[in-house]
Design a protein around this motif. Structure first.
Motif, PDB file in Angstrom:
ATOM      1  N   UNK A   1       0.816  -1.198   0.000  1.00  0.00           N
ATOM      2  CA  UNK A   1       0.000   0.000   0.000  1.00  0.00           C
ATOM      3  C   UNK A   1       0.853   1.251   0.000  1.00  0.00           C
ATOM      4  N   UNK A   2       0.290   2.289  -0.558  1.00  0.00           N
ATOM      5  CA  UNK A   2       0.875   3.622  -0.527  1.00  0.00           C
ATOM      6  C   UNK A   2       0.260   4.385   0.632  1.00  0.00           C
ATOM      7  N   UNK A   3       1.101   5.079   1.395  1.00  0.00           N
ATOM      8  CA  UNK A   3       0.639   5.878   2.528  1.00  0.00           C
ATOM      9  C   UNK A   3       1.179   7.293   2.373  1.00  0.00           C
ATOM     10  N   UNK A   4       0.303   8.281   2.510  1.00  0.00           N
ATOM     11  CA  UNK A   4       0.740   9.672   2.476  1.00  0.00           C
ATOM     12  C   UNK A   4       0.975  10.178   3.890  1.00  0.00           C
ATOM     13  N   UNK A   5       2.001  11.006   4.050  1.00  0.00           N
ATOM     14  CA  UNK A   5       2.249  11.736   5.287  1.00  0.00           C
ATOM     15  C   UNK A   5       2.080  13.222   4.979  1.00  0.00           C
ATOM     16  N   UNK A   6       1.334  13.901   5.810  1.00  0.00           N
ATOM     17  CA  UNK A   6       0.977  15.285   5.509  1.00  0.00           C
ATOM     18  C   UNK A   6       2.168  16.215   5.326  1.00  0.00           C
ATOM     19  N   UNK A   7       3.313  16.014   5.987  1.00  0.00           N
ATOM     20  CA  UNK A   7       4.455  16.893   5.716  1.00  0.00           C
ATOM     21  C   UNK A   7       4.978  16.812   4.284  1.00  0.00           C
ATOM     22  N   UNK A   8       4.503  15.836   3.479  1.00  0.00           N
ATOM     23  CA  UNK A   8       4.878  15.813   2.074  1.00  0.00           C
ATOM     24  C   UNK A   8       5.552  14.550   1.603  1.00  0.00           C
ATOM     25  N   UNK A   9       5.422  13.472   2.364  1.00  0.00           N
ATOM     26  CA  UNK A   9       6.088  12.225   1.986  1.00  0.00           C
ATOM     27  C   UNK A   9       5.071  11.160   1.578  1.00  0.00           C
ATOM     28  N   UNK A  10       5.431  10.405   0.554  1.00  0.00           N
ATOM     29  CA  UNK A  10       4.664   9.249   0.101  1.00  0.00           C
ATOM     30  C   UNK A  10       5.527   8.022   0.301  1.00  0.00           C
ATOM     31  N   UNK A  11       4.969   6.999   0.941  1.00  0.00           N
ATOM     32  CA  UNK A  11       5.765   5.806   1.260  1.00  0.00           C
ATOM     33  C   UNK A  11       5.068   4.551   0.750  1.00  0.00           C
TER      34      UNK A  11
END
Length: 411
Positions: free
Chosen positions: A95-105
């Motif tokens: 799965x792809x997870x977004x982090x609000x500071x600007x990172x996609x993991x």
């Protein structure tokens, strides 16, 4: 979201007791007024509600009914993130997870978390702004394309933007985002950093729907010359479908599908093809809506909650679309899905709403044009996002700087 804090007597209290009393009073006040849509945790104190004007009675369909049951599940924490906001499962189970500071993991279901994926657009991180939703193209299996919604910085203040790009291997075992382009931007811009909306959903015909919040401004939700407080519909390249309801209407943005929305955080196409949305109300009045082309959902002309003043209810304006269901006190809804599976008995086709203030999941059942809350699933944390994973499992993202990815299973 406005919240009131009462200050108790402090006579003969120690400093620690004062702190405990203040925290308890704050918690009580939040529950009492139904607060909780300040994603960054900011607590504001409202002015007094005018007492001379009686509160109009809400419409029957917008009055919350008692919760039918509380459902227990088992929780398995898998990984921890910095302010996670959204997730999307890939066909291979990762799965792809977004982090609000600007990172996609990129994350495995066993909790292996990649380094930040290169190529993600720069975001305006602050207040409630940052990197928001991630969605897979309907043809992802062949084009590897994804879509990201985010707050984009500019001299006029941040604006909601949607970009698309292609996931590609970098040759060293990692993934990057290539061919990134912005396909849509909300207008006008605002210096306020609240109420971006930013949820995305694809229709059966392949068009993309995006929720755009009214940036805590109220009036723009009724202004059809802009896209704040709207749900918009575009093609995957950002062009406008010719059958949108306002195409050809002078002075109206042609991408608008519906309007009169406040802070819409949930958006899902049901198995029958209908579009459902959930949004945060002000002081009470969170909404669960059935979305129709060209519909006006009333904000800030009417609401099932108040906003520093008593607002008229939907029942006073039959020309405006009332919610199928509303909550007071609020649940502060985040992401939303329609569960389609058998792992959780008797849940098939029910809607699951992530609850920030309610700290769990809220299960809603729809029959025709009637919606009813049928259960709450307590998770003891602010829940930002919910998704269905492989083998009909459920996954949630907790809110905040150490928000966890948690797998849910039947108890």
């Amino acid at each position: 979201m406005s919240r009131a804090v009462s200050r108790g007597a402090r006579t003969r209290m120690t400093g620690r007791a004062i702190l405990r009393a203040g925290i308890a009073a704050l918690a009580l006040a939040v529950v009492a007024c139904g607060g909780g849509d300040d994603d960054d945790g900011v607590v504001t104190v409202p002015g007094p509600t005018p007492s001379a004007t009686p509160t109009p009675a809400p419409t029957p369909t917008a009055t919350p009914s008692p919760t039918a049951t509380t459902t227990a599940v088992t929780r398995t924490p898998v990984a921890t993130f910095d302010n996670p906001w959204a997730m999307a499962f890939l066909p291979d189970g990762r799965l792809l997870v977004t982090e609000r500071p600007g990172r996609l993991r990129l994350v495995t279901i066993n909790g292996q978390v990649s380094a930040a994926i290169a190529g993600v657009p720069a975001v305006a991180y602050g207040g409630q702004g940052g990197l928001f939703d991630v969605a897979l193209d309907p043809a992802f299996a062949t084009n590897a394309r994804i879509y990201l919604s985010y707050a984009e910085a500019s001299s006029g203040g941040p604006a909601l933007a949607v970009a698309r790009g292609t996931l590609a291997n970098d040759g060293a075992g990692s993934v990057r985002l290539d061919n990134v382009s912005v396909i849509w931007r909300a207008t006008p811009r605002s210096t306020d950093t609240r109420h971006f909306g930013a949820r995305m959903a694809f229709a059966r015909d392949g068009t993309l729907f995006v929720t755009s919040g009214e940036r805590h401004q109220g009036a723009p939700a009724q202004d059809l010359s802009g896209t704040l407080g709207k749900i918009i519909r575009i093609n995957t390249d950002g062009t406008i479908p010719a059958d949108n309801p306002f195409v050809g209407t002078a002075g109206v943005r042609s991408e608008i599908w519906s309007y009169g929305h406040r802070n819409p955080y949930g958006l899902v196409f049901a198995s029958d093809g209908r579009l459902f949305e959930s949004e945060m109300g002000p002081e009470g009045g969170d909404e669960f809506n059935l979305i129709a082309a060209g519909g006006n959902y009333g904000w800030r002309l009417v609401s099932e909650g108040n906003d520093g003043e008593v607002l008229p209810r939907h029942s006073t304006r039959p020309d405006l679309v009332a919610p199928l269901f509303s909550w007071t006190p609020v649940i502060a809804p985040g992401g939303m899905i329609q569960y389609r599976g058998s792992r959780f008995a008797n849940w098939n086709d029910d809607f699951l709403l992530a609850g920030l203030v309610s700290q769990g999941l809220v299960r809603v059942r729809v029959s025709g044009t009637t919606a009813t809350e049928v259960a709450r699933i307590p998770l003891h944390a602010r829940i930002r996002e919910v998704e269905q994973g492989p083998a009909d499992t459920l996954w949630v993202l907790e809110d905040g700087g150490t928000g966890r990815l948690v797998r849910l299973d039947p108890a």
